[in-house]
Scaffold this motif. Sequence first.
Motif, mmCIF file in Angstrom:
data_model
loop_
_atom_site.group_PDB
_atom_site.id
_atom_site.type_symbol
_atom_site.label_atom_id
_atom_site.label_comp_id
_atom_site.label_asym_id
_atom_site.label_seq_id
_atom_site.Cartn_x
_atom_site.Cartn_y
_atom_site.Cartn_z
ATOM 1 N N MET A 154 -10.954 -11.314 -7.369
ATOM 2 C CA MET A 154 -9.727 -10.751 -7.961
ATOM 3 C C MET A 154 -9.487 -11.405 -9.330
ATOM 4 O O MET A 154 -9.140 -10.731 -10.302
ATOM 5 C CB MET A 154 -8.503 -11.007 -7.067
ATOM 6 N N GLU A 200 0.845 -1.207 0.000
ATOM 7 C CA GLU A 200 0.000 0.000 0.000
ATOM 8 C C GLU A 200 0.877 1.252 0.000
ATOM 9 O O GLU A 200 1.918 1.293 0.660
ATOM 10 C CB GLU A 200 -0.880 0.027 1.268
ATOM 11 N N SER A 245 0.165 -9.693 -6.926
ATOM 12 C CA SER A 245 -0.620 -9.144 -5.806
ATOM 13 C C SER A 245 -1.497 -10.220 -5.173
ATOM 14 O O SER A 245 -1.668 -10.240 -3.952
ATOM 15 C CB SER A 245 -1.500 -7.974 -6.264
ATOM 16 N N SER A 246 -2.061 -11.108 -6.003
ATOM 17 C CA SER A 246 -2.891 -12.180 -5.425
ATOM 18 C C SER A 246 -2.029 -13.138 -4.601
ATOM 19 O O SER A 246 -2.469 -13.656 -3.565
ATOM 20 C CB SER A 246 -3.612 -12.964 -6.526
ATOM 21 N N ARG A 272 -9.550 -10.143 -13.225
ATOM 22 C CA ARG A 272 -8.350 -10.387 -14.060
ATOM 23 C C ARG A 272 -8.707 -11.117 -15.347
ATOM 24 O O ARG A 272 -8.203 -10.771 -16.424
ATOM 25 C CB ARG A 272 -7.331 -11.193 -13.240
ATOM 26 N N ARG A 279 -0.836 -3.634 -10.792
ATOM 27 C CA ARG A 279 -1.045 -4.914 -10.083
ATOM 28 C C ARG A 279 -1.474 -6.022 -11.058
ATOM 29 O O ARG A 279 -2.126 -5.781 -12.067
ATOM 30 C CB ARG A 279 -2.078 -4.814 -8.954
ATOM 31 N N MET A 330 -8.901 -3.169 2.201
ATOM 32 C CA MET A 330 -7.624 -3.866 2.356
ATOM 33 C C MET A 330 -6.665 -3.070 3.242
ATOM 34 O O MET A 330 -5.942 -3.631 4.057
ATOM 35 C CB MET A 330 -6.959 -4.110 0.994
ATOM 36 N N ARG A 348 -5.596 -1.597 -14.870
ATOM 37 C CA ARG A 348 -5.345 -1.827 -13.437
ATOM 38 C C ARG A 348 -6.134 -3.026 -12.938
ATOM 39 O O ARG A 348 -7.122 -3.422 -13.561
ATOM 40 C CB ARG A 348 -5.738 -0.600 -12.632
ATOM 41 N N GLU A 349 -5.703 -3.555 -11.775
ATOM 42 C CA GLU A 349 -6.432 -4.645 -11.138
ATOM 43 C C GLU A 349 -6.516 -4.423 -9.633
ATOM 44 O O GLU A 349 -5.534 -3.985 -9.042
ATOM 45 C CB GLU A 349 -5.721 -5.956 -11.431
ATOM 46 N N PRO A 350 -7.674 -4.751 -9.042
ATOM 47 C CA PRO A 350 -8.896 -5.074 -9.768
ATOM 48 C C PRO A 350 -9.413 -3.818 -10.483
ATOM 49 O O PRO A 350 -9.149 -2.723 -10.048
ATOM 50 C CB PRO A 350 -9.847 -5.528 -8.659
ATOM 51 N N TYR A 365 -1.257 -10.897 -1.329
ATOM 52 C CA TYR A 365 -2.389 -10.539 -0.457
ATOM 53 C C TYR A 365 -3.252 -11.750 -0.073
ATOM 54 O O TYR A 365 -3.603 -11.912 1.081
ATOM 55 C CB TYR A 365 -3.274 -9.479 -1.126
ATOM 56 N N GLN A 366 -3.646 -12.549 -1.092
ATOM 57 C CA GLN A 366 -4.548 -13.670 -0.773
ATOM 58 C C GLN A 366 -3.750 -14.941 -0.433
ATOM 59 O O GLN A 366 -4.052 -15.618 0.535
ATOM 60 C CB GLN A 366 -5.529 -13.936 -1.929
ATOM 61 N N LYS A 382 3.140 3.455 -6.848
ATOM 62 C CA LYS A 382 3.243 2.773 -8.155
ATOM 63 C C LYS A 382 2.291 3.350 -9.206
ATOM 64 O O LYS A 382 2.624 3.369 -10.378
ATOM 65 C CB LYS A 382 3.028 1.252 -8.002
ATOM 66 N N ARG A 387 -14.240 -4.245 -8.491
ATOM 67 C CA ARG A 387 -13.350 -3.466 -7.607
ATOM 68 C C ARG A 387 -14.139 -2.786 -6.480
ATOM 69 O O ARG A 387 -13.696 -2.752 -5.337
ATOM 70 C CB ARG A 387 -12.601 -2.419 -8.437
ATOM 71 N N LEU A 390 -13.096 -3.320 -2.611
ATOM 72 C CA LEU A 390 -12.414 -2.281 -1.821
ATOM 73 C C LEU A 390 -13.339 -1.525 -0.880
ATOM 74 O O LEU A 390 -12.873 -0.787 -0.010
ATOM 75 C CB LEU A 390 -11.677 -1.308 -2.744
#
Length: 203
Positions: free
Chosen positions: A71, A13, A101-102, A75, A97, A152, A39-41, A105-106, A17, A51, A55
């Motif tokens: 996510m 975070e 990132s998945s 994608r 991302r 997040m 971008r993602e999501p 984060y996940q 970027k 998204r 979020l």
Amino acid sequence: MTKGRFITFEGPEGSGKTTQLKLLAERLRAEGCDVVETREPGGTVIGRQIREILLNPASTALRPTAELLLMFASRAQNVDEVILPALAAGKTVLCDRFTDSSLAYQGAGRGLGAEVVYDLDRIACRGLVPHLTLLIDVDVETGLARAIQTRMEQLPVTFHRTVRETFLQLAADDPSRIRIIDGHHDTSTISRQIWKVVSMLPE
Ligand code: TMP
């Protein structure tokens, strides 16, 4: 199948970027390059709706597995609708991302594991791997102080430490694809470092 270049931006975070992606897009366009930003999501109309669910701090009931699948739903749509067609047309795609990132984060942060993330990646991305990933690294305290409050970002500091460590480990495991950029410098220093890396990429 992929004639263009696929470059992703990753980071914890508040890494800056998104600003850097925009600066790189401008610079590439100034060099005559056809650039697509995504971008993602997000990145598509469908993705932006996903998204919003992901979020929104009000999405308190969302479970980790559902979060991961959303996510990858975003994608899959982005890969089919935006990224693959642009690459096939020889364009340069900059994506804020992607699957790293998945994993961070996940896979790590939520504890779902890397295997399930790679399984979904095979379905959603069908072998599409970034040619270059710019990991804008920033320490968790600095990053969270800069960030706005999404669902997040409200997670505990320990979660975000795991995310950062996972990104750094991914970079250590695949140094030719993932390049670490020190996100503590000022914006123009960072963008110069990014340009040094990107300008070395084959056309
Ligand atoms: P962003 O605001 O930096 O674009 O990122 C959106 C948020 O979504 C950020 O907190 C990271 C998170 N995220 C995941 O948890 N997994 C993912 O696969 C992606 C792409 C983003």
